[in-house]
Motif scaffolding. Structure first.
Motif, PDB file in Angstrom:
ATOM      1  N   SER A 198      -0.862  -8.434  -3.363  1.00 52.80           N
ATOM      2  CA  SER A 198       0.147  -7.374  -3.441  1.00 52.80           C
ATOM      3  C   SER A 198       0.055  -6.631  -4.773  1.00 52.80           C
ATOM      4  O   SER A 198      -0.124  -7.234  -5.829  1.00 52.80           O
ATOM      5  N   ALA A 199       0.195  -5.310  -4.702  1.00 52.55           N
ATOM      6  CA  ALA A 199       0.142  -4.478  -5.907  1.00 52.55           C
ATOM      7  C   ALA A 199       1.452  -4.487  -6.679  1.00 52.55           C
ATOM      8  O   ALA A 199       1.493  -4.035  -7.822  1.00 52.55           O
ATOM      9  N   VAL A 200       2.528  -4.966  -6.069  1.00 52.51           N
ATOM     10  CA  VAL A 200       3.832  -5.030  -6.738  1.00 52.51           C
ATOM     11  C   VAL A 200       4.287  -6.483  -6.763  1.00 52.51           C
ATOM     12  O   VAL A 200       3.836  -7.296  -5.959  1.00 52.51           O
ATOM     13  N   PRO A 201       5.167  -6.851  -7.674  1.00 51.62           N
ATOM     14  CA  PRO A 201       5.641  -8.233  -7.734  1.00 51.62           C
ATOM     15  C   PRO A 201       6.323  -8.660  -6.437  1.00 51.62           C
ATOM     16  O   PRO A 201       6.983  -7.853  -5.766  1.00 51.62           O
ATOM     17  N   VAL A 202       6.161  -9.930  -6.103  1.00 48.75           N
ATOM     18  CA  VAL A 202       6.737 -10.495  -4.884  1.00 48.75           C
ATOM     19  C   VAL A 202       7.617 -11.684  -5.283  1.00 48.75           C
ATOM     20  O   VAL A 202       7.196 -12.552  -6.045  1.00 48.75           O
ATOM     21  N   VAL A 203       8.838 -11.699  -4.752  1.00 44.60           N
ATOM     22  CA  VAL A 203       9.769 -12.811  -4.948  1.00 44.60           C
ATOM     23  C   VAL A 203       9.871 -13.565  -3.629  1.00 44.60           C
ATOM     24  O   VAL A 203      10.050 -12.954  -2.575  1.00 44.60           O
ATOM     25  N   ALA A 247       0.816  -1.218   0.000  1.00 42.54           N
ATOM     26  CA  ALA A 247       0.000   0.000   0.000  1.00 42.54           C
ATOM     27  C   ALA A 247       0.848   1.264   0.000  1.00 42.54           C
ATOM     28  O   ALA A 247       0.357   2.337  -0.371  1.00 42.54           O
ATOM     29  N   SER A 248       2.114   1.185   0.421  1.00 42.86           N
ATOM     30  CA  SER A 248       2.941   2.386   0.509  1.00 42.86           C
ATOM     31  C   SER A 248       3.268   2.964  -0.869  1.00 42.86           C
ATOM     32  O   SER A 248       3.502   4.163  -1.002  1.00 42.86           O
ATOM     33  N   GLY A 249       3.304   2.126  -1.894  1.00 42.78           N
ATOM     34  CA  GLY A 249       3.662   2.590  -3.223  1.00 42.78           C
ATOM     35  C   GLY A 249       5.124   2.971  -3.373  1.00 42.78           C
ATOM     36  O   GLY A 249       5.512   3.557  -4.379  1.00 42.78           O
ATOM     37  N   ARG A 250       5.953   2.636  -2.418  1.00 44.00           N
ATOM     38  CA  ARG A 250       7.360   3.022  -2.432  1.00 44.00           C
ATOM     39  C   ARG A 250       8.226   2.033  -3.208  1.00 44.00           C
ATOM     40  O   ARG A 250       9.238   2.415  -3.791  1.00 44.00           O
ATOM     41  N   TYR A 251       7.821   0.773  -3.234  1.00 44.12           N
ATOM     42  CA  TYR A 251       8.720  -0.264  -3.712  1.00 44.12           C
ATOM     43  C   TYR A 251       8.335  -0.734  -5.114  1.00 44.12           C
ATOM     44  O   TYR A 251       7.160  -0.813  -5.463  1.00 44.12           O
ATOM     45  N   ASP A 252       9.372  -1.063  -5.888  1.00 45.06           N
ATOM     46  CA  ASP A 252       9.171  -1.653  -7.210  1.00 45.06           C
ATOM     47  C   ASP A 252       8.965  -3.156  -7.125  1.00 45.06           C
ATOM     48  O   ASP A 252       8.327  -3.750  -7.998  1.00 45.06           O
ATOM     49  N   VAL A 253       9.519  -3.793  -6.097  1.00 49.39           N
ATOM     50  CA  VAL A 253       9.401  -5.239  -5.920  1.00 49.39           C
ATOM     51  C   VAL A 253       9.652  -5.549  -4.449  1.00 49.39           C
ATOM     52  O   VAL A 253      10.366  -4.813  -3.756  1.00 49.39           O
ATOM     53  N   LEU A 254       9.048  -6.650  -3.971  1.00 50.19           N
ATOM     54  CA  LEU A 254       9.221  -7.090  -2.586  1.00 50.19           C
ATOM     55  C   LEU A 254       9.865  -8.473  -2.591  1.00 50.19           C
ATOM     56  O   LEU A 254       9.537  -9.324  -3.422  1.00 50.19           O
ATOM     57  N   LEU A 255      10.781  -8.685  -1.629  1.00 50.91           N
ATOM     58  CA  LEU A 255      11.442  -9.975  -1.463  1.00 50.91           C
ATOM     59  C   LEU A 255      11.066 -10.540  -0.094  1.00 50.91           C
ATOM     60  O   LEU A 255      11.332  -9.907   0.936  1.00 50.91           O
ATOM     61  N   LEU A 256      10.453 -11.716  -0.083  1.00 48.15           N
ATOM     62  CA  LEU A 256      10.081 -12.419   1.145  1.00 48.15           C
ATOM     63  C   LEU A 256      11.056 -13.573   1.312  1.00 48.15           C
ATOM     64  O   LEU A 256      11.081 -14.485   0.482  1.00 48.15           O
ATOM     65  N   THR A 257      11.856 -13.551   2.400  1.00 51.79           N
ATOM     66  CA  THR A 257      12.934 -14.534   2.491  1.00 51.79           C
ATOM     67  C   THR A 257      13.276 -14.871   3.930  1.00 51.79           C
ATOM     68  O   THR A 257      12.961 -14.114   4.859  1.00 51.79           O
TER      69      THR A 257
END
Length: 454
Positions: A232-237, A198-208
């Motif tokens: 999620s509104a952005v891609p998640v790895v 929701a922040s709109g700050r990130y181009d992609v998120l990494l869950l690790t």
């Protein structure tokens, strides 16, 4: 009255072996493979490699056996007091008439329950379309801001930051700390995913996170975490555990990486490789531009040669040479006629001398008059033709002469060295020029001041 040796004809006499075999067949037919959970005791593994143990709970126990090679396929070492889940065939050990289970598979009871729960959740989410490859989004080629959702003190974040700083130091990496193990981990991970999206700050998120047992990685098999990744509104790895570990988060994420370090390599480009690629492109571009400039220069040289061949000065020079050639031809004809006339006069004079003086003189005078008249007509005709040719050449020359252009109101500008000014860029403020008009020249001085406009 019947004696003990007398038996009714319907009575069936069984031996212990027959009875045990019959019971064994009945048990095996009625109960094929069953799953049974309990505590291990009396675990024994003799030299034969077979495994013998007792499976019990608070109210009963049953003897069990696991024969080779299945006993050698176990991924753990069974021990007394361990709680296990066994898949077995129900049978009877005939020599002693003992009820027993012949185990086909055995696993720790807790891991087995978790595995079943994992498979059930996986099947349900797959049926809902959360794993559909069509909804997977491509990763940004050059991510500017990356959010890493993981433990702030784990080895995974150190590996990720090390790889990213080495490969692509331009990326901004934010560590979004969450617990990655325990009961509080799933809601914290799901909440951080929603907040980062929701922040709109990130181009992609990494869950690790790093590797561990199925229980250690269970937070990433939570349904709330899976749905947060899907929303999620952005891609998640997802990079959870080692290469052999798979979680529900891996299936839902837009991309699964085998390790945290591999995820970092997938998220950012290699700056050194990109620099080499850019240098190659620069060399190719320079070569193409140099070839293009060479082609343009050759084309301009060809056009300049054509322009110089067609300009008025060149045509005027050609016509002037043609006029001089005609004049030389005319002078040659006139000299030839003069020589012919002198020769003819000499012949007449010789004939005159050979005849009577008076008659010859009269004939000579008559002949001279005729020849003079013929010569005059011949010269007049030749002069008329040359005059017409000269007039035609003069008109053609005047048509392309710059003087004709000047008579129509144009002017030619010359600089101080006498060169023709072809562009305003060739002169500067204050330069002295000469303007050639049809009837004379004017001295000029360049002034760049613009007139005052009201």
């Amino acid at each position: 009255m019947q004696t003990p040796d007398d038996h009714p004809p319907s009575r069936q006499i069984l031996t212990p072996s027959t009875l045990n075999r019959l019971v064994r067949d009945l048990l095996e037919d009625a109960l094929p493979l069953v799953w049974i959970e309990g505590e291990l005791s009396n675990v024994a593994r003799p030299a034969s490699g077979h495994l013998y143990f007792t499976l019990k709970d608070a109210g009963a126990q049953v003897r069990c056996a696991m024969f080779r090679p299945k006993s050698g396929w176990l991924k753990f070492r069974p021990a007394d007091g361990m709680h296990v889940l066994v898949r077995a065939r129900v049978g009877l050990y005939e020599p002693r008439g003992e009820f027993q289970l012949v185990a086909e598979h055995m696993e720790p009871a807790g891991e087995g329950a978790l595995q079943r729960e994992f498979e059930q959740l996986k099947a349900r989410l797959d049926a809902e379309g959360l794993f559909d490859p069509a909804r997977k989004r491509p990763l940004p080629r050059y991510a500017r801001r990356i959010g890493v959702i993981t433990s702030a003190t784990g080895a995974a974040i150190r590996d990720v930051l090390s790889v990213m700083s080495r490969r692509w130091p331009l990326a901004e990496v934010d560590v979004l700390p969450v617990p990655v193990q325990g009961r509080e981990a799933p809601p914290a991970i799901a909440g951080m995913l929603r907040k980062a999206s929701a922040s709109g700050r990130y181009d992609v998120l990494l869950l690790t996170r790093g590797g561990g047992s199925l229980e250690d990685l269970w937070a990433f098999n939570d349904e709330a975490v899976a749905r947060a990744i899907h929303a999620s509104a952005v891609p998640v790895v997802s990079a959870v555990g080692h290469e052999i570990d798979f979680s529900i988060a891996d299936f839902v994420a837009d991309l699964r990486a085998p390790t945290p370090s591999a995820a970092a390599e997938l998220l950012v480009p290699d700056a050194h490789a990109l620099r080499r690629h850019l240098q190659q492109l620069e060399q190719r571009l320079s070569t193409l531009e140099r070839r293009r400039l060479q082609s343009r220069v050759q084309q301009l040289d060809h056009l300049l040669a054509r322009l110089q061949a067609q300009r008025p000065q060149a045509r005027l020079a050609r016509d002037r040479e043609r006029l001089l050639h005609l004049q030389r031809r005319l002078l040659g004809v006139q000299r030839e006629q003069a020589r012919w006339r002198r020769a003819e006069l000499e012949r007449l004079h010789a004939r005159l001398l050979a005849q009577h003086p008076r008659q010859r003189l009269a004939l000579l005078q008559q002949r001279l008059a005729e020849l003079s008249q013929r010569l005059r007509r011949t010269v007049e005709r030749r002069l008329e033709r040359d005059r017409l040719a000269l007039r035609h050449a003069g008109r053609a020359l005047h048509a392309i002469s710059p003087l004709a252009t000047l008579e129509r109101g144009y002017a030619i500008l010359f600089d101080a060295e006498g060169k023709v000014v072809r562009s305003a860029k060739d002169v500067s403020d204050g330069a002295s020029l000469r303007g050639r008009l049809a009837d004379g020249e004017l001295p000029l001085v360049v002034r760049s001041d613009e007139p005052h406009r009201p």
